[in-house]
Design a protein around this motif. Structure first.
Motif, PDB file in Angstrom:
ATOM      1  N   TYR A   1       0.830  -1.207   0.000  1.00 11.14           N
ATOM      2  CA  TYR A   1       0.000   0.000   0.000  1.00 11.14           C
ATOM      3  C   TYR A   1       0.867   1.260   0.000  1.00 11.14           C
ATOM      4  O   TYR A   1       1.117   1.839  -1.038  1.00 11.14           O
TER       5      TYR A   1
ATOM      6  N   THR B   1       5.572   3.751   3.304  1.00 12.95           N
ATOM      7  CA  THR B   1       6.346   3.437   4.505  1.00 12.95           C
ATOM      8  C   THR B   1       7.227   2.220   4.233  1.00 12.95           C
ATOM      9  O   THR B   1       8.383   2.185   4.628  1.00 12.95           O
TER      10      THR B   1
ATOM     11  N   CYS C   1       6.588  -1.145   5.123  1.00 15.53           N
ATOM     12  CA  CYS C   1       6.679  -2.107   6.230  1.00 15.53           C
ATOM     13  C   CYS C   1       6.950  -3.509   5.677  1.00 15.53           C
ATOM     14  O   CYS C   1       6.503  -3.848   4.584  1.00 15.53           O
TER      15      CYS C   1
ATOM     16  N   ALA D   1       2.212  -2.764  12.112  1.00 19.83           N
ATOM     17  CA  ALA D   1       1.554  -2.600  10.803  1.00 19.83           C
ATOM     18  C   ALA D   1       0.234  -1.883  11.035  1.00 19.83           C
ATOM     19  O   ALA D   1      -0.356  -1.987  12.116  1.00 19.83           O
ATOM     20  N   CYS D   2      -0.214  -1.157  10.026  1.00 20.00           N
ATOM     21  CA  CYS D   2      -1.501  -0.462  10.150  1.00 20.00           C
ATOM     22  C   CYS D   2      -2.607  -1.407   9.663  1.00 20.00           C
ATOM     23  O   CYS D   2      -2.337  -2.493   9.138  1.00 20.00           O
TER      24      CYS D   2
ATOM     25  N   ILE E   1       2.673   4.177  10.731  1.00 16.60           N
ATOM     26  CA  ILE E   1       3.872   3.544  11.303  1.00 16.60           C
ATOM     27  C   ILE E   1       5.001   4.565  11.425  1.00 16.60           C
ATOM     28  O   ILE E   1       5.784   4.536  12.382  1.00 16.60           O
TER      29      ILE E   1
HETATM   30 FE1  SF4 Z   1       1.454  -1.115   4.731  1.00 15.50          FE
HETATM   31 FE2  SF4 Z   1       0.310   0.276   6.672  1.00 15.50          FE
HETATM   32 FE3  SF4 Z   1       2.943  -0.118   6.692  1.00 15.50          FE
HETATM   33 FE4  SF4 Z   1       1.845   1.529   4.904  1.00 15.50          FE
HETATM   34  S1  SF4 Z   1       1.883   1.811   7.114  1.00 15.50           S
HETATM   35  S2  SF4 Z   1       3.396  -0.014   4.469  1.00 15.50           S
HETATM   36  S3  SF4 Z   1      -0.077   0.505   4.471  1.00 15.50           S
HETATM   37  S4  SF4 Z   1       1.375  -1.687   6.889  1.00 15.50           S
END
Ligand code: SF4
Length: 738
Positions: free
Chosen positions: A56, A59, A61, A88-89, A224
């Motif tokens: 997504y 960031t 992750c 993680a979001c 994050i």
């Molecule tokens: Fe994925 Fe959420 Fe991390 Fe963005 S903040 S990379 S959407 S888990």
């Protein structure tokens, strides 16, 4: 055929097309369960857990994918990855769920004589693609077809699309949806630093004494990264510059609730205070920059009283902001779409950069002029997609650059255009003027996301041939297409992403794409073959092979990744930030640029770039008295919600219906009660939304999340003059009950 397919399933699917030429490739794509459609290759089986980066946001992750019989069964955030440290979001947690949605495109679809999209096989789809696109080129010239791509596919795929379209199919015009989010930062950095180079590492969130967020709401948009801020043990000042009391502003030690689009003036006024008081780093300015004296003269007219009047801040708030930068040792400046999506975004971003340069807040821990990127691979697009620059960070207009790229790719330099593409808004205008007749849209949704939506949809309707390549057949753009090519998504293919802090991370195939859907990479291979330029891409046999080409292209560039051996090495190292080059590459996990005070312009100096602020293009008026801001609505929604709306969990975390944030005092005047329907109207269109009354928006301002389908009916098609990025953040509207 089935025997052949069975044997081919035992090898990575991408090697197929180069093992068998011509008719065989056509045969494969007609075969249900054929090319790339089988089960995961057995060599990928069966670790219990494997790691890959999220698909997504920027960031980047890392997620631990839990495998059952070699296929993803569940996931959890990686605890040992330097980006997310076990967090993680909601979007990341739900990343696998959305792959099994019922509206996945599982087979090519072609519009028939009655205007209906009907199922066809790959051979029919690809034959149609080539004959229609070539037909348009023959009738209207080579530049009458174009592509629009994305920041969401793997870098290797972006590189393939850009090379195929421009060198193979001879398109001149192609751009990405990154134009909507990051083009401003690209231009700002190139002009100031000499290369598109976000200088920071995420450790800077934890190592700053002062964090200044402008037009950024990381609490929602980059949760994050915000968690990294919360881990800061230096008792930081957190300054949030935003007209709204956003979720991030609620945590701020200073919230500067400026008038919309007055940030550039605030920064010039702040620079004046810093200069007046001698609060600048003269040593750094002398050693590492140019243009400071002119800048110091330029900001003289930005007295505190003038800046206070134009920003609607109190003078003491402005002075305190300057004092805060001076008083603490490390200030980092962060910005996102509130700056980038503006009629003067580039100069505003450079006003931020100027503050960092004049105070020596760059190249040290906890500092930097730091643009946070939007999409998971916007940074890959910026370097390798052949849109804003020639792949590898080169210049289409420079003959030496074209020669170098041609040599690496083993192609005739004359295949590389000597001019830049039209930018996204120019491509849309080109369609309107009848210059572009065929459009290939890859993994983006302009019928929802492009500014001034009614006009955008009208423009798309004018095309002779619209092709959409996407995971889902239901997007607002796909339903308008003449041809839909079903694509595999994140988790169903291989490659790399580059995150906001320049870190390359690995993607893996852990889920089978549904039906006849293929990886974008495979679709590009097939189109090259059907177009008749497959030979040009003989070396482009797999994402790993293209990664080798990217490494070679980058050699000697600021983004040099030539010493990253392969995907396994990337994974072992927890991702690697560019550059990673030289005889002894810097192996630190957290690296920032410009530690030596040297920038990428030929004299090694960064430039102060500045300009008088421009007035709002559509200020509130008697008829349209409110300034509409748009932006991210929740951490559970992603852009046009093509994916996130498929998760029942995520759908519970945000309001299903569009809503508009309205100040209670304004609502009272208009007779609007909480949670009642209103109509929000601009000169271009209207949307019905639920009124959400909140003092978080100042009087005279309203806010609607960008994710709802109608939001862009309202927005004003104004663009930054240098980056051509749309200004989504300001237009005049009225609000009426009902
Ligand atoms: Fe994925 Fe959420 Fe991390 Fe963005 S903040 S990379 S959407 S888990």
């Amino acid at each position: 055929m089935s025997k052949l397919i069975d044997s081919l399933r035992q090898v990575p699917p991408l090697s197929l097309i180069h093992q068998r030429e011509g008719a065989l490739a056509r045969e494969l794509v007609q075969e249900p369960g054929g090319f790339g459609l089988g089960q995961l290759p057995s060599r990928h089986l069966p670790e219990a857990v494997t790691k890959m980066v999220c698909g997504y946001c920027s960031t980047g992750c890392s997620l631990d994918i839990h495998l059952r019989n070699g296929v993803a069964a569940n996931l959890s955030p990686s605890t040992d990855y330097p980006v997310n440290l076990g967090m993680a979001c909601p979007k990341g947690w739900e990343a696998l769920t959305v792959l099994d949605a019922p509206d996945r495109a599982t087979t090519p679809l072609m519009r028939n004589a009655s205007g209906k999209l009907v199922t066809v096989d790959w051979n029919t789809a690809l034959t149609e693609f080539v004959s229609r696109m070539k037909g348009i080129q023959e009738q209207h010239g080579p530049h009458s077809i174009a592509f629009l791509s994305t920041g969401q596919i793997a870098t290797e795929e972006m590189a393939f699309l850009g090379a195929l379209a421009k060198f193979g199919m001879r398109m001149l015009h192609g751009d990405g949806n990154t134009r909507q989010c990051m083009a401003t930062a690209v231009v700002a950095y190139k002009q100031a630093f000499g290369f598109d180079a976000p200088p920071y590492t995420y450790a800077d969130f934890e190592e700053s004494d002062v964090l200044v967020f402008t037009g950024a709401n990381p609490c929602l948009a980059h949760p994050i990264m915000w968690e990294r801020v919360m881990r800061n043990r230096r008792s930081p000042e957190i300054v949030v510059i935003d007209p709204r009391m956003t979720e991030t502003a609620m945590y701020a030690t200073q919230h500067l609730a400026i008038a919309p689009k007055s940030d550039q003036i605030l920064f010039y006024g702040t620079a004046r205070i810093l200069i007046e008081n001698g609060w600048v780093d003269q040593g750094f300015i002398d050693q590492s920059t140019e243009g400071y004296d002119q800048f110091a003269r330029f900001v003289e007219p930005f007295e505190v009283s003038r800046v206070a009047a134009e920003t609607r801040l109190r003078p003491d708030q402005i002075v305190r902001f300057a004092e805060t930068i001076h008083d603490r040792n490390r200030t980092s400046f962060w910005w996102t779409m509130g700056v980038n999506q503006s009629h003067q975004g580039v100069r505003t971003a450079q006003a931020i950069i100027n503050l960092a340069l004049m105070t020596g807040n760059i190249g040290r821990p906890g500092t930097g002029a730091n643009s946070i990127t939007g999409q998971c691979n916007a940074m890959g697009s910026r370097l390798f997609s052949n849109t804003t620059s020639l792949m590898g960070g080169y210049d289409f207009k420079c003959s030496d650059d074209r020669a170098k790229v041609a040599t690496v790719l083993g192609i005739d330099p004359n295949r590389i255009p000597a001019e830049n593409s039209w930018a996204y808004p120019e491509i849309m205008e080109g369609i309107l003027r009848g210059k572009i007749k065929g459009l290939w849209v890859v993994c983006t949704n302009p019928a929802h996301s492009w500014i001034n939506q009614n006009q955008a949809r009208d423009i798309l309707e004018r095309l002779d041939f619209l092709v959409v390549q996407d995971m889902y057949h239901s997007t607002e753009t796909a339903v308008r297409a003449d041809l839909v090519l079903p694509a595999a998504g994140w988790g169903e293919k291989e490659g790399t992403f580059i995150n906001s802090e320049r870190r390359l991370g690995v993607l893996k195939k852990v889920h089978n794409a549904p039906g006849h859907a293929l990886a974008d990479f495979q679709i590009f291979q097939l189109i090259a073959h059907y177009w008749g330029c497959g030979e040009m891409f003989r070396r482009w046999s797999s994402p790993a092979a293209v990664f080798e080409i990217m490494k070679e292209l980058s050699r000697g560039q600021p983004c040099d990744i030539s010493q990253i051996s392969d995907y396994a090495f990337l994974e072992e190292r927890g991702g690697i930030q560019w550059p990673y080059a030289g005889k002894v590459p810097d192996v630190r996990q957290e690296r920032r640029l410009f530690e030596d005070g040297k920038f990428y312009h030929s004299n090694g100096r960064a430039r102060f770039v500045f300009e008088d602020p421009r007035p709002l293009t559509e200020p509130p008026s008697e008829k349209y008295p409110f300034n509409l801001l748009t932006g991210r609505g929740s951490a559970s929604q992603w852009h046009t919600q093509t994916r996130t709306s498929k998760s029942a969990v995520l759908r519970k975390l945000y309001p299903e219906q569009p809503f508009v944030e309205l100040n209670p005092a304004d609502a009272r005047k208009l007779g609007i009660a909480p949670k009642t329907w209103v109509t929000v109207e601009s000169q271009r269109g209207e949307i019905r939304a639920m009124a959400f009354l909140t003092p978080a928006v100042p009087s005279g301002v309203v806010f609607i999340p960008m994710h709802y389908e109608g939001t862009n009916r309202l927005t004003d098609p104004v663009f930054d003059p240098y980056s051509k990025q749309p200004s989504y953040k300001s237009c005049a509207v009225r609000v009426v009950p009902g």
